[in-house]
Design a protein around this motif. Structure first.
Motif, PDB file in Angstrom:
ATOM      1  N   HIS A 178      29.872  14.825  37.986  1.00 20.41           N
ATOM      2  CA  HIS A 178      29.539  16.081  38.901  1.00 20.41           C
ATOM      3  C   HIS A 178      30.640  17.280  39.061  1.00 20.41           C
ATOM      4  N   ALA A 179      30.143  18.436  38.668  1.00 20.02           N
ATOM      5  CA  ALA A 179      30.952  19.544  38.395  1.00 20.02           C
ATOM      6  C   ALA A 179      31.962  19.940  39.690  1.00 20.02           C
ATOM      7  N   LYS A 180      32.949  20.434  39.629  1.00 18.94           N
ATOM      8  CA  LYS A 180      33.657  21.016  40.648  1.00 18.94           C
ATOM      9  C   LYS A 180      33.835  22.614  40.293  1.00 18.94           C
ATOM     10  N   ILE A 181      32.718  23.220  40.791  1.00 12.50           N
ATOM     11  CA  ILE A 181      32.521  24.802  40.770  1.00 12.50           C
ATOM     12  C   ILE A 181      32.304  25.424  42.146  1.00 12.50           C
ATOM     13  N   ASP A 182      32.385  26.597  42.129  1.00 14.39           N
ATOM     14  CA  ASP A 182      32.054  27.350  43.377  1.00 14.39           C
ATOM     15  C   ASP A 182      30.559  27.150  43.429  1.00 14.39           C
ATOM     16  N   PRO A 183      30.217  26.465  44.597  1.00 19.60           N
ATOM     17  CA  PRO A 183      28.458  26.335  44.693  1.00 19.60           C
ATOM     18  C   PRO A 183      27.755  27.570  44.844  1.00 19.60           C
ATOM     19  N   ALA A 184      28.284  28.475  44.910  1.00 22.13           N
ATOM     20  CA  ALA A 184      27.401  29.760  44.885  1.00 22.13           C
ATOM     21  C   ALA A 184      27.219  30.350  43.468  1.00 22.13           C
ATOM     22  N   SER A 185      27.713  29.483  42.621  1.00 17.61           N
ATOM     23  CA  SER A 185      27.859  30.032  41.168  1.00 17.61           C
ATOM     24  C   SER A 185      27.116  29.128  40.386  1.00 17.61           C
ATOM     25  N   ALA A 186      26.567  28.031  41.155  1.00 20.41           N
ATOM     26  CA  ALA A 186      25.810  26.931  40.101  1.00 20.41           C
ATOM     27  C   ALA A 186      24.796  27.671  39.273  1.00 20.41           C
ATOM     28  N   SER A 187      23.825  28.444  39.923  1.00 20.74           N
ATOM     29  CA  SER A 187      22.664  28.909  39.131  1.00 20.74           C
ATOM     30  C   SER A 187      23.080  29.594  37.785  1.00 20.74           C
ATOM     31  N   ASP A 188      23.912  30.698  38.042  1.00 20.32           N
ATOM     32  CA  ASP A 188      24.538  31.264  37.236  1.00 20.32           C
ATOM     33  C   ASP A 188      25.230  30.482  35.978  1.00 20.32           C
ATOM     34  N   THR A 189      26.126  29.412  36.392  1.00 24.58           N
ATOM     35  CA  THR A 189      26.756  28.434  35.507  1.00 24.58           C
ATOM     36  C   THR A 189      25.917  27.686  34.599  1.00 24.58           C
ATOM     37  N   PHE A 190      24.595  27.338  35.168  1.00 30.53           N
ATOM     38  CA  PHE A 190      23.568  26.566  34.248  1.00 30.53           C
ATOM     39  C   PHE A 190      22.766  27.605  33.443  1.00 30.53           C
TER      40      PHE A 190
END
Length: 431
Positions: A252-264
């Motif tokens: 499970h990634a540790k990233i800013d939740p607001a950036s998840a769509s852009d990351t994918f």
């Protein structure tokens, strides 16, 4: 169950002054003279395909009903509830509003939305509901009455990057079906590609609670039972502990939740559990970059999944009978076969009428070109209504719950204790 507040009282007083007797005057059978109704809509305020598709829908409606003019009010989804509240208090009551399901109980009990059963003749309403998914119609009901007519809605779907699966030595034709498999595949992607393995759209500021509730209910848990909060009870807490274990394993990634769509969308994540409403924009981002595929949401072993709904319903606030008829005609049009063909193919939301899926006159050609969308359609068989919180403090209770979920998943303390502490505090705010 419904509670009366000062705001509702204000709205009710305004309404009664327009009516000759009873809760509602009889709507006319048709709109025979020019009338203008307001339509508060958040898709129109988006930068995605939702705005253009909504403009197309409204143009189609006005062409079909030349006597009805739609005065649109475009407001972002995270602001539209506050705007409706403020305008009602200011005496500028909306006629129709697109609002999210999380506000359902409050809209019915405090904002004075019209129950369709009170506004529309029973035979006419029965004809309109014919052919609609019964589970979909249930989404907008409070105490057995339809306050919100499901409009743009979806369920969580697993987007995955088939190229990253191949690079990690995984078979992209066999996406994970269970959470154990998500954990294993996520770890493999992280370790062998260096990219993020998995992330759910469950923690961000605009994500609501539908992905989180889907995971919890798929493990047999619930966020509340009546007026008792239950999101820290065993089955619900075990679902959150599963997410925490995936963080600890590296899946499970540790990233800013607001950036998840852009990351994918940038190709930097293997799996992303989120609404299919993102399908149109993710397809554009993935084109030429990676092989985008969809799969149903994972399960806890052999337990059936319980995908809950994201999205919105249409609510009628009109008190004037002429405007009620015009508003109801708009609701009928926006949930018609013609409208859902546009809504599904151009935005990505689910159709409330499944008989159009393979119909060559409606969605048939599009579904043939986009067979991946069937993964989302299959989940409609076990669609489970998202649970809204009751009472005037419902948003505060929801925030306390989601804050504790983030702490439980990403923090270093005991995840169950984090949930319990929030549940105890939140219970004091329940009606």
């Amino acid at each position: 169950m419904l509670r009366r507040t000062t705001l509702k009282f204000t709205a009710a007083i305004a309404a009664v002054s327009l009516l000759p007797s009873g809760a509602f005057a009889q709507m006319p059978a048709s709109v025979d003279k020019p009338v203008t109704i307001s339509f508060y809509n958040y898709n129109l305020a988006s930068a995605s395909a939702g705005a253009e598709a909504t403009k197309e829908l409204i143009a189609g409606f006005e062409k079909k009903f030349p006597n009805i003019k739609i005065e649109t009010v475009a407001v972002p989804s995270n602001e539209i509830m506050s705007r409706v509240q403020a305008d009602i208090v200011a005496g500028k009551q909306p006629d129709v509003a697109q609002l999210v399901f999380r506000d359902l109980i409050y809209i019915a009990s405090d904002l004075g939305a019209n129950a369709l059963e009170d506004m529309v003749d029973a035979t006419e309403l029965k004809d309109q509901f014919a052919g609609m998914i019964p589970q979909g119609l249930e989404l907008g009901k409070v105490d057995g009455k339809t306050y919100g007519l499901a409009y743009t809605f979806s369920t969580p779907i697993l987007f995955y990057n088939a190229d990253l699966f191949k690079q990690a030595g995984l078979d992209p034709d066999k996406p994970p079906r269970t959470w154990d498999e998500v954990n294993a595949d996520g770890k493999a992607i992280k370790e062998k590609t260096g990219k993020n393995g998995f992330f759910p759209g469950a923690y961000g500021p605009t994500d609501g609670t539908f992905v989180y509730q889907s995971i919890v209910m798929s493990n047999g848990g619930k966020v509340r039972d009546g007026n008792k909060l239950t999101f820290a009870d065993k089955d619900a807490a075990d679902a959150v502990k599963m997410l925490r274990n995936m963080v600890d394993s590296g899946a499970h990634a540790k990233i800013d939740p607001a950036s998840a769509s852009d990351t994918f969308a940038a190709g930097n994540m293997g799996m992303f559990l989120y609404t299919s409403a993102l399908l149109s924009s993710v397809k554009k981002s993935a084109a030429g970059k990676f092989d985008l595929r969809l799969a149903p949401m994972p399960s806890f072993g052999d337990k059936p999944t319980a995908p809950t709904n994201s999205g919105s319903a249409l609510f009628v606030f009109s008190r004037d009978p002429e405007k009620q008829r015009a508003s109801y005609e708009l609701l009928k049009y926006l949930t018609s076969k013609e409208a859902y063909t546009i809504i599904t193919s151009k935005i990505g939301y689910l159709p409330l009428r499944l008989d159009i899926v393979d119909d060559p006159n409606y969605l048939g050609p599009w579904v043939k070109e986009n067979p991946m969308f069937r993964a989302n359609l299959k989940q409609l068989d076990h669609l489970t209504a998202n649970i809204a919180f009751p009472g005037p403090n419902y948003r505060q209770v929801e925030k306390m719950m989601m804050d504790s979920v983030r702490e439980a998943v990403f923090g270093s303390g005991d995840p169950v204790e984090a949930l319990k502490a929030a549940q105890e505090q939140g219970q004091d705010l329940m009606p």
